[in-house]
Design a protein around this motif. Structure first.
Motif, PDB file in Angstrom:
ATOM      1  N   LYS A 131       0.827  -1.220   0.000  1.00  0.00           N
ATOM      2  CA  LYS A 131       0.000   0.000   0.000  1.00  0.00           C
ATOM      3  C   LYS A 131       0.855   1.262   0.000  1.00  0.00           C
ATOM      4  O   LYS A 131       0.554   2.226  -0.707  1.00  0.00           O
ATOM      5  N   SER A 135       1.030   4.039  -2.998  1.00  0.00           N
ATOM      6  CA  SER A 135       0.819   5.474  -2.733  1.00  0.00           C
ATOM      7  C   SER A 135       1.979   6.300  -3.278  1.00  0.00           C
ATOM      8  O   SER A 135       1.767   7.365  -3.862  1.00  0.00           O
ATOM      9  N   LYS A 138       1.718   6.420  -7.071  1.00  0.00           N
ATOM     10  CA  LYS A 138       0.637   7.312  -7.495  1.00  0.00           C
ATOM     11  C   LYS A 138       1.056   8.773  -7.356  1.00  0.00           C
ATOM     12  O   LYS A 138       0.840   9.575  -8.261  1.00  0.00           O
TER      13      LYS A 138
END
Length: 183
Positions: A131, A135, A138
């Motif tokens: 995760k 992140s 992104k």
């Protein structure tokens, strides 16, 4: 409010919040009165938005990289625990040199057993790493309006000392480009 007024307002907000221009400068760039900018800024809490830019993309990336580094370090340095059956860890009674019976835990080479917790991420840790990595990707890949404004600002700063007239034209085109991206 018409579509063009909405775009003007959004562009003005970007100039005020991200570029930290004065209300007078924003009014001049967007083509509205300073009073209009003041009203939009008050209703939209633009001053608070300016403060919130402390949580910039760069700061977010830095915090995510720090979290990822901490987690990986924690995994790498933690003590390895082997899965030794509990029956082998029970003390057995032995006789000491006086003939007395005393409990003693057998000497066992724990490294001969499977790793229970080791220097490899657990499922939960692997999920967290995944995760955090997603992140980071992104944040690094996306180009926001704020990023476009930042590049525009840096480019204009570069052009101004070279050719002020051209920089004024570039400002006009960047403003049009940003308005187009907003709509």
């Amino acid at each position: 409010m018409g579509r063009s007024k909405i775009r003007e307002k959004e562009h003005a907000q970007i100039l005020y919040v991200n570029e930290r221009l004065t209300k007078k400068e924003v009014a001049s760039r967007v083509g509205v009165t300073q009073k209009t900018i003041g009203g939009w800024a008050e209703k939209g809490n633009w001053d608070n938005l300016r403060k919130s830019l402390l949580v910039t993309k760069e700061n977010q990336l830095s915090m995510l990289y720090d979290q990822l580094e901490w987690l990986n370090t924690h995994i790498a340095i933690r003590k390895v625990i082997y899965d030794v059956p509990s029956s082998l860890l029970k003390p057995v009674m032995i006789e000491d040199e006086n003939g007395d019976k005393i409990p003693k835990v057998p000497d066992i080479d724990t490294t001969q057993f499977p790793v229970k917790i080791g220097n490899v991420a657990t499922v939960k840790e692997a999920d967290t790493i995944s995760k955090i990595t997603a992140s980071i990707k992104k944040l690094e890949d996306e180009t926001s309006i704020a990023d476009i404004v930042q590049v525009a600002r840096e480019f204009i700063k570069y052009i101004q000392p070279l050719d002020f007239g051209v920089s004024k034209k570039v400002i006009k085109y960047f403003d049009m480009f940003i308005n187009d991206k907003i709509s």
